[in-house]
Design an enzyme around this catalytic site. Structure first.
Site, PDB file in Angstrom:
ATOM      1  N   HIS A  52       0.837  -1.208   0.000  1.00  0.00           N
ATOM      2  CA  HIS A  52       0.000   0.000   0.000  1.00  0.00           C
ATOM      3  C   HIS A  52       0.873   1.259   0.000  1.00  0.00           C
ATOM      4  CE1 HIS A  52      -2.750  -2.845   2.340  1.00  0.00           C
ATOM      5  NE2 HIS A  52      -3.493  -2.502   1.312  1.00  0.00           N
ATOM      6  N   GLY A 163      -2.984  -1.194  -6.923  1.00  0.00           N
ATOM      7  CA  GLY A 163      -1.826  -2.086  -6.964  1.00  0.00           C
ATOM      8  C   GLY A 163      -1.967  -3.152  -8.045  1.00  0.00           C
ATOM      9  N   ASP A 166      -3.682  -6.870  -7.419  1.00  0.00           N
ATOM     10  CA  ASP A 166      -5.092  -7.102  -7.759  1.00  0.00           C
ATOM     11  C   ASP A 166      -5.267  -6.760  -9.238  1.00  0.00           C
ATOM     12  OD1 ASP A 166      -6.329  -7.821  -5.102  1.00  0.00           O
ATOM     13  OD2 ASP A 166      -5.271  -5.980  -4.612  1.00  0.00           O
ATOM     14  N   MET A 200       2.881  -9.244  -1.122  1.00  0.00           N
ATOM     15  CA  MET A 200       2.369  -8.658   0.130  1.00  0.00           C
ATOM     16  C   MET A 200       0.853  -8.543   0.060  1.00  0.00           C
ATOM     17  SD  MET A 200       4.993  -5.812   1.449  1.00  0.00           S
ATOM     18  CE  MET A 200       6.685  -6.264   1.768  1.00  0.00           C
TER      19      MET A 200
HETATM   20  O1  PAF Z   1      -7.962  -3.397  -3.242  1.00  0.00           O
HETATM   21  C1  PAF Z   1      -8.647  -3.105  -2.238  1.00  0.00           C
HETATM   22  O2  PAF Z   1      -8.155  -2.993  -1.122  1.00  0.00           O
HETATM   23  C2  PAF Z   1     -10.149  -2.889  -2.395  1.00  0.00           C
HETATM   24  O3  PAF Z   1     -10.688  -3.764  -3.315  1.00  0.00           O
HETATM   25  C3  PAF Z   1     -10.514  -1.430  -2.739  1.00  0.00           C
HETATM   26  C4  PAF Z   1      -9.978  -1.019  -4.101  1.00  0.00           C
HETATM   27  C5  PAF Z   1      -9.973  -0.495  -1.670  1.00  0.00           C
HETATM   28  C6  PAF Z   1     -12.043  -1.283  -2.786  1.00  0.00           C
HETATM   29  O4  PAF Z   1     -12.616  -1.601  -1.563  1.00  0.00           O
END
Ligand code: PAF
Length: 305
Positions: A52, A163, A166, A200
């Site tokens: 993040h 990221g 995903d 991660m």
């Molecule tokens: O990737 C995530 O953490 C979630 O899917 C997001 C994009 C914050 C939406 O809730």
């Protein structure tokens, strides 16, 4: 671990804001808009890790102020999934965000985001959401794009950063922005790995020591296929077989899918090309993990983190 509604006990630096309500968010945004600052949004569900925080770094390169949202979005969790046990630590998240240069944390409780319960009008993610993870998590991407559209409406950022871990989510969000002409630029940040290669994820916190040791098999499997591709193998089944052999050597991994897909359409390929995406999902114990790799991408190009 602190629940979403507990007070946050940290020393704030000047100019750093934590908005927990729509009203305090509006106040913070008024100031940003009055100063004509470019705003980037990093949407998260909290329990922040280096993955993040690297998105915050990307966001800082594209904007004057970075907002980070923390919201465990109930709409994207299915029946029997981990909504209630999803790891949360608001105090630590706020501190990490502040230290990394975030200017505004938006961390609303559920009632602020969905005051009338589930929203009636939502965003349909279409056929891309039926591929890969969508096959096993019906409704998941519907919840994701709906909350992301809502966050875009609330924060009105010029840029938003997601990221690469995903991968399908990032493709869908780009497509939503394109198809609905949403005035936001999408940036995709690198996939950040632990030193041994495990991608991660906040969900790694669920893994037992034994599971954690085997979870790395996901990345090793993807790397085995990539190595074969680099040696000239272009037949998808052969590449997937290389990856499967590695997965099979990790008995705690129970694969859900392993696919070689087109980077835009996410459709399975008849021939591997540089830039094709190898994507995998597997349960490790009760924890569902995902990973992906862009075939042939060089580390220095940010393709394979
Ligand atoms: O990737 C995530 O953490 C979630 O899917 C997001 C994009 C914050 C939406 O809730």
């Amino acid at each position: 671990m602190s629940s979403g509604s507990q007070p946050i006990k940290i020393t704030f630096r000047p100019g750093f804001t934590v908005a927990r309500s729509l009203r305090s968010l509006e106040k913070a945004l008024e100031e940003i808009q009055a100063r004509e600052l470019r705003l980037a949004l990093v949407p998260t569900m909290g329990y922040l890790h280096e993955g993040h925080l690297s998105l915050v770094d990307v966001a800082r390169q594209h904007a004057d102020v970075v907002a980070l949202s923390i919201f465990v979005n109930p709409l994207q969790f299915g029946e029997g999934e981990d909504l209630d046990r999803y790891p949360r630590d608001m105090e630590r998240d706020v501190k990490l965000a502040m230290e990394r240069g975030v200017g505004l944390v938006f961390a609303p409780p559920r009632e602020e985001m969905y005051p009338g319960g589930e929203p009636v009008v939502t965003v349909d993610p279409g056929s891309l959401a039926t591929r890969l993870c969508g096959q096993y998590r019906p409704g998941h991407f519907h919840g994701v794009v709906t909350v992301v559209a809502k966050l875009f409406g609330l924060l009105r950022p010029q840029v938003a950063v997601f990221g690469r871990k995903d991968y399908q989510q990032a493709v869908l969000i780009r497509r939503m922005v394109q198809d609905l002409n949403l005035p936001v630029e999408i940036q995709v940040g690198p996939l950040v790995r632990e030193p041994d290669g495990l991608a991660m994820s906040s969900r790694n916190a669920y893994l037992s020591a034994q599971e954690r040791a085997q979870a790395v098999g996901l990345h090793q499997a993807l790397k085995a296929a990539d190595a074969a591709f680099r040696q000239g193998e272009g037949r998808p089944e052969q590449l997937l077989d290389r990856a499967r052999a590695v997965l099979d050597a990790h008995p705690l991994l129970r694969p859900q899918y392993l696919e070689l897909v087109d980077p835009e359409t996410l459709e399975p390929l008849e021939e591997a090309r540089e830039g094709s995406v190898l994507a995998v999902a597997a349960h490790c114990g009760s924890t569902r993990l995902i990973d992906n790799l862009i075939l042939g991408a060089a580390r220095s190009e940010g393709g394979e983190g």
